[in-house]
Design an enzyme around this catalytic site. Structure first.
Site, mmCIF file in Angstrom:
data_model
loop_
_atom_site.group_PDB
_atom_site.id
_atom_site.type_symbol
_atom_site.label_atom_id
_atom_site.label_comp_id
_atom_site.label_asym_id
_atom_site.label_seq_id
_atom_site.Cartn_x
_atom_site.Cartn_y
_atom_site.Cartn_z
ATOM 1 N NE ARG A 130 46.824 103.187 83.948
ATOM 2 C CZ ARG A 130 47.749 103.650 84.801
ATOM 3 N NH1 ARG A 130 47.785 103.214 86.014
ATOM 4 N NH2 ARG A 130 48.623 104.566 84.414
ATOM 5 C CB THR A 131 47.318 100.506 77.529
ATOM 6 O OG1 THR A 131 46.533 101.552 78.085
ATOM 7 C CG2 THR A 131 46.641 99.971 76.293
ATOM 8 C CE LYS A 153 68.796 100.935 64.569
ATOM 9 N NZ LYS A 153 68.729 99.501 64.243
ATOM 10 N NE ARG A 209 49.008 104.168 74.810
ATOM 11 C CZ ARG A 209 48.634 104.319 76.084
ATOM 12 N NH1 ARG A 209 49.466 104.844 76.964
ATOM 13 N NH2 ARG A 209 47.439 103.946 76.486
ATOM 14 C CG HIS A 215 42.955 104.469 75.052
ATOM 15 N ND1 HIS A 215 43.144 103.117 74.874
ATOM 16 C CD2 HIS A 215 43.714 104.816 76.119
ATOM 17 C CE1 HIS A 215 43.991 102.672 75.795
ATOM 18 N NE2 HIS A 215 44.355 103.679 76.560
HETATM 19 N N1 CP Z 1 44.623 104.303 80.862
HETATM 20 C C1 CP Z 1 45.792 104.228 80.207
HETATM 21 O O1 CP Z 1 45.842 104.263 78.959
HETATM 22 O O2 CP Z 1 46.889 104.136 81.005
HETATM 23 P P1 CP Z 1 48.380 103.983 80.488
HETATM 24 O O3 CP Z 1 48.739 105.276 79.770
HETATM 25 O O4 CP Z 1 49.210 103.733 81.710
HETATM 26 O O5 CP Z 1 48.415 102.840 79.518
#
Ligand code: CP
Length: 312
Positions: free
Chosen positions: A51-52, A80, A101, A129
């Site tokens: 999703r993100t 590396k 991320r 998040h």
């Molecule tokens: N909600 C969320 O962060 O989903 P993903 O891990 O799929 O990005």
């Protein structure tokens, strides 16, 4: 230079402006389809995501910009041994804004110190998040009409669940918020969060391991999965993973207007039979994630809303 590392990096007014813009974009997507023409978003994902990453990419493409990036550390020069600091110095030449991320808490903050483009934290370990939280807030605002006076049940892995940590930090700033923390004893919210977010701000909350007993009180039920990837040992994960399973039988105890949110991915914690209940809004929530990220990208690139004065 703006960066977004935690939800508190924006004031409540700034966040409310982003949510208002996201709502406008949601209702008028075509009007914003060229606003980021020529701009590039880099998505640097050192940890898995559906999703993100894809909603960030969809957001930038929907604004008329373009995207580049990697979806795993293995497919980048991190494999590396390249540091986050060196990577972002280089990516700053290639893109105008970056969503990152990383499995290590604080990695996006480190990146922000070496970056000459805005960094958005797209999830750092068990820490924060923020863009998931903005998605959650837009979902609640659009579907409940207000972010004030809500009793929010957060259920599942409250220890490692970064979406819960960010949600708590964001919602304590809205008047009348109460929290009901539902978790096994071993997965209660971290002490620092209980003290700094809740106790120090006199936020009302209770902690329980009994979902059924508190369901009738809730305006929002925020379900989360137990975070397998954060456990040190598989036995503990297996013992705790099915601590709470929401099904239609339990839902009979909840209010008719309660909303069920989940950041997704879901594992077992919500039975699929719940998906057809009108209170289950977690797939709508994933859709709202695109519009809130469109608004955030515009904000962080200092792109004015051309329809600011219009009530569209
Ligand atoms: N909600 C969320 O962060 O989903 P993903 O891990 O799929 O990005």
């Amino acid at each position: 230079m703006k960066h977004l590392i935690s939800p508190q990096d924006l004031t409540v007014n700034e966040l409310d402006d982003i949510l208002a813009l996201a709502g406008k974009i949601y209702r008028n997507k075509e009007k914003y389809s060229k606003i980021c023409d020529g701009k590039k978003l880099a998505t640097l994902f050192y940890e898995p995501s559906t999703r993100t990453r894809l909603s960030f990419e969809s957001a930038m493409l929907s604004l008329g910009g373009s995207v580049l990036g990697f979806s795993s550390a293995d497919s980048s020069s991190a494999a590396k041994g390249e540091s986050v600091a060196d990577t972002i110095r280089v990516i700053s030449f290639y893109a105008d804004i970056c969503a990152m991320r990383h499995p290590k808490e604080g990695a996006p903050l480190v990146a922000s110190k070496f970056s000459s483009i805005p960094i958005i934290n797209a999830g750092d370990g068990g820490h924060n998040h923020p863009t998931q939280t903005f998605t959650d807030l837009l979902t609640i605002k659009e579907l409940k009409g207000s972010l004030e006076g809500l009793t929010i049940g957060v259920c599942g892995d409250l220890k490692f669940g970064r979406t819960v940590h960010s949600l708590i930090n964001a919602m304590i700033r809205y008047p009348g918020t109460k929290f009901v923390m539902i978790s096994p004893d071993e997965l209660r919210i971290p002490d620092y969060l209980r003290k700094e977010a809740l106790d120090d701000n006199n936020i009302p909350y209770i902690e329980t391991n009994n979902l059924e007993s508190v369901l009738p009180e809730l305006d929002i039920l925020y379900m989360t999965r137990v975070q397998r990837e954060r456990f040190f040992n598989e036995e503990d994960y297996i013992r705790l993973k099915d601590s709470f399973i929401l099904d239609n039988n339990k839902l009979k105890l909840a209010r008719e207007d309660m909303l069920i949110l989940h950041p997704l991915p879901r594992v077992n914690e919500i039975a699929t039979e719940v998906d057809s209940d009108e209170r289950a809004v977690y797939f709508k929530q994933a859709n709202f994630g695109v519009f809130v990220r469109m608004a955030l990208i515009m904000n962080m690139l200092n792109i004015e809303d051309p329809y600011k004065e219009e009530n569209i």
